[in-house]
Design an enzyme around this catalytic site. Structure first.
Site, PDB file in Angstrom:
ATOM      1  N   LEU A   1       3.461  -9.443  38.247  1.00  0.00           N
ATOM      2  CA  LEU A   1       4.006  -8.863  37.193  1.00  0.00           C
ATOM      3  C   LEU A   1       4.139  -9.681  36.429  1.00  0.00           C
ATOM      4  CD1 LEU A   1       7.701  -7.586  38.490  1.00  0.00           C
ATOM      5  CD2 LEU A   1       5.523  -6.110  37.323  1.00  0.00           C
ATOM      6  N   ASP A   2       3.933  -9.558  35.317  1.00  0.00           N
ATOM      7  CA  ASP A   2       3.499 -10.672  33.094  1.00  0.00           C
ATOM      8  C   ASP A   2       4.801 -11.414  33.607  1.00  0.00           C
ATOM      9  OD1 ASP A   2       1.588  -8.992  32.933  1.00  0.00           O
ATOM     10  OD2 ASP A   2       1.497  -8.727  31.514  1.00  0.00           O
ATOM     11  N   ARG A   3       4.877 -12.029  33.570  1.00  0.00           N
ATOM     12  CA  ARG A   3       5.722 -13.376  33.113  1.00  0.00           C
ATOM     13  C   ARG A   3       7.123 -12.436  32.535  1.00  0.00           C
ATOM     14  NH1 ARG A   3       5.805 -19.523  31.423  1.00  0.00           N
ATOM     15  NH2 ARG A   3       8.267 -20.087  31.792  1.00  0.00           N
TER      16      ARG A   3
ATOM     17  N   THR B   1       8.178  -9.814  32.057  1.00  0.00           N
ATOM     18  CA  THR B   1       8.923  -8.538  32.473  1.00  0.00           C
ATOM     19  C   THR B   1       9.538  -8.609  33.673  1.00  0.00           C
ATOM     20  OG1 THR B   1       6.855  -7.499  31.763  1.00  0.00           O
ATOM     21  CG2 THR B   1       7.345  -6.200  33.779  1.00  0.00           C
TER      22      THR B   1
ATOM     23  N   HIS C   1      -2.280  -6.706  31.581  1.00  0.00           N
ATOM     24  CA  HIS C   1      -1.116  -6.180  30.124  1.00  0.00           C
ATOM     25  C   HIS C   1      -1.740  -4.618  30.046  1.00  0.00           C
ATOM     26  CE1 HIS C   1      -0.948 -10.230  28.153  1.00  0.00           C
ATOM     27  NE2 HIS C   1      -0.615 -10.365  29.894  1.00  0.00           N
TER      28      HIS C   1
END
Length: 268
Positions: free
Chosen positions: A76-78, A80, A186
């Site tokens: 997971l992106d930071r 998110t 992304h």
């Protein structure tokens, strides 16, 4: 290749230690083979060259909380938040990684985006490789664009009497459910920006005017993208498993302010 018996044996609790640490990590599911947390926005999944000064990481916090080593199986992106799944053994990790790669895991996200999105649709739009100056220093920069597919469903909409943009006297926003088929870097953020419905709070692909408006008007300091659920087959028992993560207080504030609480409860 690991057999089912190998995977089952690797789940035995003797591989774990007994000194669990209560560090506040939000565990939403755990058994002898896997553990899932509700990752907070801003928390890195694991140590990274991108932020050498950071001291808190989801993988280490989860390891300490459950008392044994854990293996990441997706990312997971930071910025998110939401469901983040770990395996407790390398064999289980391989099985789960294959499931993600083969699109056998259904991922659903909630997002607040600029504008009124159509009721539902699908974007099939390949994404070019965007290297990070540090993390992708040795990556192949000549990669062709990769297939990327995202489905969306609009759950609720609101029009506010604020002229965030000079072109319009009001501002419109949508609560959407996003279901990616692929897992590109992304992907959801870039796909929403491509559709001219950027995710609110996205400082890389979003609209700075609307990001500032949400910070000042609703005290929303984060990107409004949340990994709400993962649906998968348990790698050992073979039983269906649905993992869901609740919204944090900043998300809840926006949802309640916009009167979207029922939409989130009934459709997410």
């Amino acid at each position: 290749m690991s057999t089912a018996n190998d995977i089952t044996n690797s789940c035995e609790p003797h591989s774990c230690i007994n000194n669990r640490i209560d560090n506040g990590i939000d565990i939403i599911y755990e058994d002898e083979c896997i553990v899932a947390i509700n990752k907070e926005a801003g928390l890195l999944v694991h140590r990274s060259w991108l932020d050498k000064g950071e001291t808190r990481f989801a993988m280490q916090l989860t390891r300490d909380a459950v008392g044994c080593h854990v293996f990441p199986v997706h990312r997971l992106d930071r910025p998110t938040s939401g469901v983040l799944l770990f395996a407790k053994s390398s064999a289980v990790a391989r099985s789960l990684t294959e499931a993600f790669t083969e699109h056998k895991v259904v991922k659903q996200y909630l997002a607040v985006v600029r504008g009124f999105m159509p009721e539902q649709g699908t974007l099939d739009y390949a994404l070019s490789f965007q290297p990070d100056a540090i993390a992708d220093k040795f990556a192949d920069l000549d990669k062709p664009p990769q297939e990327a597919v995202t489905h969306w469903q609009s759950l609720a909409q609101i029009e506010l009497p604020f002229a965030v943009s000079k072109k319009h006297d009001t501002s419109r926003y949508s609560l959407v459910r996003l279901t990616p088929e692929t897992g590109r870097k992304h992907q959801l953020r870039r796909h929403m920006a491509h559709l001219f419905h950027p995710i609110v709070g996205d400082t890389s692909h979003g609209d700075g005017r609307h990001n500032r408006f949400f910070r000042s008007q609703y005290a929303s300091e984060r990107m409004l993208l949340h990994a709400h659920s993962l649906a998968l087959t348990h790698p050992v028992t073979g039983m269906p498993l649905l993992l869901e993560a609740s919204l944090d207080h900043q998300w809840q504030r926006v949802v309640e302010e916009f009167g979207w609480l029922n939409s989130v409860k009934s459709k997410a």
